[in-house]
Design an enzyme around this catalytic site. Sequence first.
Site, PDB file in Angstrom:
ATOM      1  N   SER A  17       0.760  -1.078   0.042  1.00 42.50           N
ATOM      2  CA  SER A  17      -0.108  -0.054  -0.071  1.00 42.50           C
ATOM      3  C   SER A  17       0.976   1.327   0.003  1.00 42.50           C
ATOM      4  CB  SER A  17      -1.058  -0.259   1.162  1.00 42.50           C
ATOM      5  OG  SER A  17      -1.725   1.226   1.021  1.00 42.50           O
ATOM      6  N   THR A  64      -9.008  -1.212   2.366  1.00 45.54           N
ATOM      7  CA  THR A  64      -8.845  -1.632   0.844  1.00 45.54           C
ATOM      8  C   THR A  64      -9.263  -3.321   0.796  1.00 45.54           C
ATOM      9  OG1 THR A  64      -7.196  -1.600  -0.919  1.00 45.54           O
ATOM     10  CG2 THR A  64      -6.309  -1.988   1.277  1.00 45.54           C
ATOM     11  N   LYS A  68     -13.729  -3.989   1.743  1.00 47.98           N
ATOM     12  CA  LYS A  68     -14.647  -2.840   1.481  1.00 47.98           C
ATOM     13  C   LYS A  68     -16.044  -3.249   1.670  1.00 47.98           C
ATOM     14  CE  LYS A  68     -11.507  -0.476  -1.462  1.00 47.98           C
ATOM     15  NZ  LYS A  68     -11.287   0.173  -2.846  1.00 47.98           N
TER      16      LYS A  68
HETATM   17  P1  ATR Z   1     -12.079  -5.359  -4.039  1.00 46.23           P
HETATM   18  O1  ATR Z   1     -12.541  -4.430  -2.574  1.00 46.23           O
HETATM   19  O2  ATR Z   1     -10.535  -5.041  -4.667  1.00 46.23           O
HETATM   20  O3  ATR Z   1     -13.196  -5.054  -4.879  1.00 46.23           O
HETATM   21  P2  ATR Z   1     -13.178  -7.742  -3.264  1.00 46.23           P
HETATM   22  O4  ATR Z   1     -14.342  -7.095  -2.722  1.00 46.23           O
HETATM   23  O5  ATR Z   1     -12.725  -8.989  -2.749  1.00 46.23           O
HETATM   24  O6  ATR Z   1     -12.187  -6.758  -3.511  1.00 46.23           O
HETATM   25  O7  ATR Z   1     -13.703  -8.064  -4.971  1.00 46.23           O
HETATM   26  C1  ATR Z   1     -12.592  -8.789  -5.728  1.00 46.23           C
HETATM   27  C2  ATR Z   1     -13.261  -8.968  -6.962  1.00 46.23           C
HETATM   28  O8  ATR Z   1     -12.059  -9.315  -7.907  1.00 46.23           O
HETATM   29  C3  ATR Z   1     -14.443  -9.627  -7.066  1.00 46.23           C
HETATM   30  O9  ATR Z   1     -15.375  -9.228  -8.327  1.00 46.23           O
HETATM   31  C4  ATR Z   1     -13.666 -11.036  -7.696  1.00 46.23           C
HETATM   32  O10 ATR Z   1     -14.670 -11.678  -8.663  1.00 46.23           O
HETATM   33  P3  ATR Z   1     -15.365 -13.106  -8.099  1.00 46.23           P
HETATM   34  O11 ATR Z   1     -16.662 -12.142  -7.357  1.00 46.23           O
HETATM   35  O12 ATR Z   1     -16.090 -13.581  -9.002  1.00 46.23           O
HETATM   36  O13 ATR Z   1     -14.601 -13.828  -7.124  1.00 46.23           O
HETATM   37  C5  ATR Z   1     -12.637 -10.512  -8.739  1.00 46.23           C
HETATM   38  N1  ATR Z   1     -11.461 -11.367  -9.029  1.00 46.23           N
HETATM   39  C6  ATR Z   1     -10.623 -11.671  -8.074  1.00 46.23           C
HETATM   40  N2  ATR Z   1      -9.449 -12.252  -8.641  1.00 46.23           N
HETATM   41  C7  ATR Z   1      -9.839 -12.664  -9.978  1.00 46.23           C
HETATM   42  C8  ATR Z   1      -9.660 -13.356 -11.311  1.00 46.23           C
HETATM   43  N3  ATR Z   1      -8.415 -13.775 -11.207  1.00 46.23           N
HETATM   44  N4  ATR Z   1     -10.493 -13.342 -12.119  1.00 46.23           N
HETATM   45  C9  ATR Z   1     -11.570 -12.549 -12.556  1.00 46.23           C
HETATM   46  N5  ATR Z   1     -12.020 -11.847 -11.146  1.00 46.23           N
HETATM   47  C10 ATR Z   1     -11.263 -12.051 -10.093  1.00 46.23           C
END
Ligand code: ATR
Length: 276
Positions: A17, A64, A68
Amino acid sequence: MITQTKLAVFGDPIHQSLSPRIHIEFARQFALDIDYQKVLTPAGTLAEALSIFSSAGGMGANITAPLKQEAFALIPQLSPCARTAGTLNTLKWDPSTQQWFGENTDGQGFLQYLQKYTSIDIAPARVLLLGAGGAARALIDVLEKNVSQPLTVVNRDLEKAQDLKKYPRLELLSYVALNQQIHQTRFDIIINATSSSLHQQLPPLDNAWLKNSIVIDLAYAHGLSTPFMEWALSHHAKSVDDGLGMLVEQAALSFALWFDRMPDSKPVYQQLRSRE
Ligand code: ATR
């Protein structure tokens, strides 16, 4: 007496971060004394971490990935912006109620990034947003208000995104369904709001979508291109950018909420870019 303000960012991972550096620079502009810590906080443990922080005199926080939406569910006092987005990234301690107040500065930070650091006009653009987590949701709200064409959102897990149907114009698709439309449509702007780059992964998007598109990855890789940016460049994206501009702008808005003073964000952005 000069008092030091205790601030922190909560997330997992958190070592990468830049928030402490950004806020220390902002504080310097007003000769404010701040202590800004990074707190590694696995999903499911935010309530405990925040309670420890407020007991130690914590006054403001950034939230973060992946916390969130967890934060949103924990905090009853919310700004209208955080409430509509269903997610938050900033907390301010309210001494009168002895509770945290939640705000979301990501959406406005994204708009300020576009205005200050790019010549991108999103109003007429056809936009594809990857992800439906906390980072994506703040953008969905501002894109719905500032883009005239319907927004397309793609997520691996559609169950988690069902509530996005509250936006009547929004098109919610799985990657498989989206990739099947490759010959029928194209997007001017593709925004990666997934956390895939944090885990050195790529979303399962057909690479043909990238050709001639403006690609923005909301992640930031400390002077390197994120995996998503590299991939987009190698598949002939029109331009690629990372999330540093939005990071600095959302931070400026968080700082303004905590201190009632708007810092000058552009020199801080330029300083971070030049150190890359
Ligand atoms: P953030 O606060 O960064 O949005 P989060 O709330 O944990 O973190 O959300 C992560 C997002 O990244 C979600 O939309 C997740 O998709 P899924 O809901 O289908 O799991 C997406 N994500 C994380 N890794 C991914 C990957 N390798 N390919 C596609 N989507 C991914």
